[in-house]
Design a protein around this motif. Structure first.
Motif, mmCIF file in Angstrom:
data_model
loop_
_atom_site.group_PDB
_atom_site.id
_atom_site.type_symbol
_atom_site.label_atom_id
_atom_site.label_comp_id
_atom_site.label_asym_id
_atom_site.label_seq_id
_atom_site.Cartn_x
_atom_site.Cartn_y
_atom_site.Cartn_z
ATOM 1 N N CYS B 76 2.497 94.577 44.337
ATOM 2 C CA CYS B 76 1.352 94.448 45.247
ATOM 3 C C CYS B 76 0.509 93.235 44.872
ATOM 4 N N VAL B 77 0.205 92.373 45.849
ATOM 5 C CA VAL B 77 -0.621 91.183 45.582
ATOM 6 C C VAL B 77 -2.063 91.396 46.021
ATOM 7 N N LYS B 78 -2.400 92.608 46.452
ATOM 8 C CA LYS B 78 -3.757 92.898 46.911
ATOM 9 C C LYS B 78 -4.154 91.984 48.067
ATOM 10 N N CYS B 79 -3.216 91.829 48.984
ATOM 11 C CA CYS B 79 -3.507 90.958 50.120
ATOM 12 C C CYS B 79 -4.395 91.669 51.138
ATOM 13 N N GLY B 80 -4.389 92.994 51.077
ATOM 14 C CA GLY B 80 -5.264 93.750 51.965
ATOM 15 C C GLY B 80 -4.697 94.033 53.344
ATOM 16 N N CYS B 82 -2.677 96.158 54.319
ATOM 17 C CA CYS B 82 -2.533 97.582 54.619
ATOM 18 C C CYS B 82 -3.875 98.299 54.718
ATOM 19 N N GLN B 103 -2.845 103.700 46.129
ATOM 20 C CA GLN B 103 -1.837 103.326 45.131
ATOM 21 C C GLN B 103 -2.491 102.930 43.823
ATOM 22 N N CYS B 155 3.079 96.248 55.186
ATOM 23 C CA CYS B 155 3.001 95.548 53.900
ATOM 24 C C CYS B 155 4.091 94.482 53.832
ATOM 25 N N PRO B 156 3.744 93.263 53.384
ATOM 26 C CA PRO B 156 4.773 92.216 53.320
ATOM 27 C C PRO B 156 5.954 92.573 52.423
ATOM 28 N N TYR B 157 5.782 93.520 51.511
ATOM 29 C CA TYR B 157 6.898 93.922 50.657
ATOM 30 C C TYR B 157 7.376 95.332 50.976
HETATM 31 S S1 SF4 Z 1 -0.126 95.276 52.137
HETATM 32 FE FE1 SF4 Z 1 1.209 95.647 50.372
HETATM 33 S S2 SF4 Z 1 0.839 93.925 49.010
HETATM 34 FE FE2 SF4 Z 1 -0.825 93.913 50.479
HETATM 35 S S3 SF4 Z 1 -2.437 95.091 49.496
HETATM 36 FE FE3 SF4 Z 1 -1.276 96.531 50.722
HETATM 37 S S4 SF4 Z 1 0.270 97.377 49.330
HETATM 38 FE FE4 SF4 Z 1 -0.555 95.531 48.365
#
Ligand code: SF4
Ligand code: HEM
Ligand code: SF4
Lengths: 257, 525
Positions: B76-80, B82, B103, B155-157
């Motif tokens: 997770c990069v905490k991109c926000g 989600c 999470q 989420c990008p991942y």
């Molecule tokens: S979208 Fe994925 S990567 Fe971005 S904050 Fe949420 S869980 Fe983390």
């Protein structure tokens, strides 16, 4: 060689080893950790080709992020595209001798640094001003962006202002690292800061959120084929468990009737 | 706790992302399971003394057994991206209901105990100790996640908070802090065979009553067979279908379709439950145990097809996991899997969803409908999250969205979809999934239902929608409860097979004969 050149030469190898060993260990860990169940997330690909296409769209276009949030996508994508072009342009420093022509193709993209910096500023802005993202940010999240910003800005300063460094010297130093013909490096402060932070970045890669790079490819929700009914998917630990208890289970099942 | 006063959200004209309101859903969480419910599942009866040690060891075990957990915790990069995707956050504005923050309750402990940065620089990377407060937060907020996977889509991942929720609940069970609702139900499911604890005689009576009722109504003897050895199809359906409203009308529909097709089918008293709460508590072993009853029933009854009724997570477990857990499917390489798969008819997908079955009959013109029977309805379809985001139907891309809609459109004239961003893979959960469907969690159930209710309100206004179809037992129960809170008719929620049931034209025995005669005549000519 000057003391500072020796120090930076040593730092390069140290951070490189940390990077390579750390990443190898992480990738190995991901590799051996099984995904015991089929958990692809919709819209799921039904074939292996479909998975490859999906992954390609995620890596190249950030497809899911695009669906999620246009601003984050825009800044994130700008940053990564800029970063990619900038990295490719850096090959010329490390390449001993003349650069193969293919790399000349990206030479015109020297403005990629702007894309990178603008992207980073945008991401930083969101992190500071969007309440939700501020809530989930730890100090390391800001620091990471600051570090990349300083790297990007210091690089751009050397490219676009009169603070040029001696490119010939940089090339000798950098290609020397590869060919073990160590040479002195220019000692302008912009350059030293730029280089030092790149080493730091390499060293923290395997212990930070930069693990999203390998993680992306190992994510079971994205890399699995949706074919659970057609093909039995089972992890080694589950199979072992199943075999060890097979007889016992068959015997105990139904005994409670 | 359960009696806490709370406001029912007012439905906005469009879904706004709320300003965060820290602690809005703070609390003790749902009722905890006592010894009598914990022990039969192999969990400690109360919080163990060395719970921290046990919990950390369990986390270590889980991250080495599940790639999802390991990769998701690191990536997770905490991109926000989600942060505004969870219906519980949209409805409650508690920031800990943002998927990434949920999470992070787990991740911060992972970082503290398993990562270099978290061990040496906890403040820097937001690593935290697993103390009593943190465990309470886990218990509370991991029971405000319906494991609907909406966050994973965006989420990008593909980070799937459901996987983390399951892992966290597994750790909680391991230290003796289990949820009463799930664990009590699981106890019944793996000893009696269904979540209600309905024993064989009671089930048989219920089905007999149902047969009588239908015969009275339609004049046709439609059967709801139980434990018939040698039947072609074994139907595994959520036990709610046997008695709950509106579920039972769906069961009636299945029976009519089987009757029309003339296929022999049966249910099993030994495996009379499609739901599998083992998934909700994250336990592979318990999930497998529940699934094994179905395998045993299939083998004992010597059926050649296994079919699943309308239930969201049941279909996820069946479609995605049964082949792994017990070999219902194809492509087995091991002994028992081969045995089962030899018995099952490989011309059909195993297991098959009842919607796939009905859809196939419709495609082959095997069923006749009087669509006007549903003319008083304007229908919309709620994609249940587990079906939508974790399964497929029909073996075609996005079949899980296409098939149910085609079945509905085949039996009624007025159909509209809700807003694009609230259906299909972006569907909003009903708010009751994954063990949330309990009265002690009513506040989060109602708040979490807000986004779905908002989208429904829109189509009610614009298209006069008065019927909501779902193919999930949990959705049906949850909607029956929450619809009236948002000024809807609680009876507007129906099964897809209720609409089928209302429109299907059943051949009367006598017409059967005359048709046969006609057929014979035409052959003679
Ligand atoms: S979208 Fe994925 S990567 Fe971005 S904050 Fe949420 S869980 Fe983390
Ligand atoms: C395969 C290559 C890569 C892919 C597909 C990828 C993808 C992504 C995506 C989708 C995001 C989320 C959106 C965003 O916030 O920008 C992200 C974030 C990020 N990436 Fe990458 N990335 C890659 C390589 C890298 C590399 C090599 C670096 C650094 C040297 C990097 C640094 C970052 C950082 C720092 C963030 C977080 C930005 C923030 O704080 O908001 N990425 N990446
Ligand atoms: S799985 Fe669903 S309920 Fe859980 S955090 Fe994600 S969106 Fe929310």
């Amino acid at each position: 060689m000057s003391a500072i050149s020796t120090l930076f030469t040593a730092l390069f190898y140290i951070s490189l080893v940390i990077f390579l060993v750390g990443m190898a260990r992480k990738i190995y860990q991901y590799w051996i950790t099984p995904a015991p169940l089929k958990i692809p997330t919709a819209p799921t690909p039904l074939t292996q080709t479909g998975v490859v296409m999906r992954m390609a769209r995620e890596v190249v276009l950030f497809e899911s992020l695009f669906k999620a949030n246009k601003w984050t996508w825009l800044f994130g994508w700008l940053f990564h595209l800029g970063l990619l072009l900038v990295l490719i342009r850096h090959v010329r420093y490390f390449w001993p001798g003349d650069l193969p022509e293919i790399f000349l193709l990206v030479q015109p993209f020297k403005y990629a640094a702007f894309a990178m910096v603008i992207g980073l500023i945008g991401l930083m802005g969101r992190r500071i001003f969007v309440e939700r993202i501020r809530y989930i940010s730890a100090p390391s999240d800001y620091l990471m962006l600051i570090m990349l910003l300083v790297i990007g800005v210091s690089g751009a300063v050397m490219t676009f202002t009169t603070n040029h460094t001696d490119i010939i010297m940089v090339k000798e130093f950098a290609s020397g690292l590869i060919t073990f013909n160590w040479a002195d490096l220019p000692t302008e402060v912009y350059f030293l800061v730029h280089l030092f932070l790149v080493f730091v970045l390499m060293a923290i890669f395997p212990i930070s959120k930069l693990l999203h790079v390998p993680g992306m490819f190992f994510s079971p929700t994205r890399n699995q084929v949706d074919n659970a009914r057609k093909k039995r998917h089972i992890s080694p630990w589950a199979l072992k468990q199943e075999q060890e208890h097979a007889v016992k289970l068959e015997q105990t099942l139904g005994k409670d009737e | 706790m359960a009696a806490k006063e709370f406001d029912i959200p007012v439905l906005p004209t469009y879904i706004e992302i709320p300003k965060i309101n820290e602690g809005a859903m703070e609390g003790d969480g749902p009722f905890k399971a006592s010894k009598e419910f914990q022990n039969p599942l192999g969990f400690p009866g109360e919080k163990v003394d060395n719970w921290q040690e046990v919990a950390i060891a369990k986390m270590g075990e889980l991250k080495s057994k599940y790639r999802s957990v390991q990769v998701f915790l690191d990536s997770c990069v905490k991109c926000g991206a989600c942060t505004d995707k969870c219906h519980y956050f949209l409805g409650s504005s508690d920031p800990k209901n943002m998927p990434v923050a949920r999470q992070d309750l787990f991740r911060s402990v992972y970082r503290r105990h398993f990562t270099f940065a978290g061990k040496h620089f906890p403040k820097l990377v937001g690593a935290k100790e697993l103390d009593d407060k943190m465990l309470d937060d886990w218990y509370n907020y991991f029971h405000q996640c319906s494991q609907c996977r909406r966050c994973s889509v965006f989420c990008p991942y593909g980070i799937d908070t459901a996987e983390i929720s399951m892992a966290a609940r597994e750790v909680l069970d391991a230290v003796g802090v289990g949820q009463k609702y799930c664990n009590q139900i699981l106890g019944k499911a793996i000893t009696i065979g269904n979540n209600l604890g309905l024993p064989e005689p009671a089930l048989r009576d219920t089905l007999l009553d149902l047969e009588e009722e239908i015969e009275e109504e339609t004049g046709v003897a439609i059967k709801y067979p139980l434990d018939v050895k040698g039947a072609e199809i074994l139907l595994i359906t959520p036990s709610a279908d046997f008695f709950a409203e509106p579920h039972i009308d769906g069961l009636i529909g299945y029976g009519k379709v089987f009757h029309q097709d003339g296929v022999s089918w049966t249910m099993s008293s030994y495996a009379s439950e499609g739901a599998n709460f083992g998934m909700f508590i994250g336990s592979y072993d318990i999930m497998r145990k529940a699934a094994l009853r179905i395998r045993k029933a299939a083998l004992d009854l010597e059926v050649s097809r296994v079919m699943v009724g309308e239930c969201g997570h049941a279909w996820r477990v069946a479609y995605s996991f049964w082949n792994t857990l017990t070999g219902v499917g194809a492509g087995a390489t091991d002994e028992f899997g081969l045995k089962l798969q030899n018995q099952l008819d490989s011309r059909y997908p195993q297991p098959q969803h009842i919607i796939e079955y009905t859809h196939d009959l419709i495609q082959r013109d095997k069923l006749k409908f009087d669509k006007s029977a549903n003319d008083d309805r304007t229908v919309t379809f709620h994609d249940s999250c587990n079906v939508a985001r974790a399964t497929n139907m029909g073996g075609i891309p996005n079949g899980q969205f296409i098939l149910p809609r085609e079945v509905i459109k085949a039996v009624c004239n007025n159909y509209v979809d809700m807003e694009r961003t609230t259906i299909k893979e972006s569907t909003f959960c009903c708010g009751g999934g994954a063990g949330i469907l309990t009265d002690d969690l009513m506040e989060i159930r109602i708040k979490g239902a807000m986004p779905r209710m908002q989208a429904l309100k829109e189509v009610e206004k614009t298209d006069g929608v008065n019927t909501l179809v779902a193919i999930c037992a949990i959705c049906k129960s949850q909607f029956s409860k929450v619809l009236p809170k948002f000024d809807f008719d609680p009876y507007m929620i129906v099964s897809a097979h209720q609409l089928v049931s209302e429109a299907i034209v059943i051949d009367k025995p006598q017409t059967d004969d005359s048709e046969a005669e006609v057929a014979e005549e035409s052959v003679a000519e």
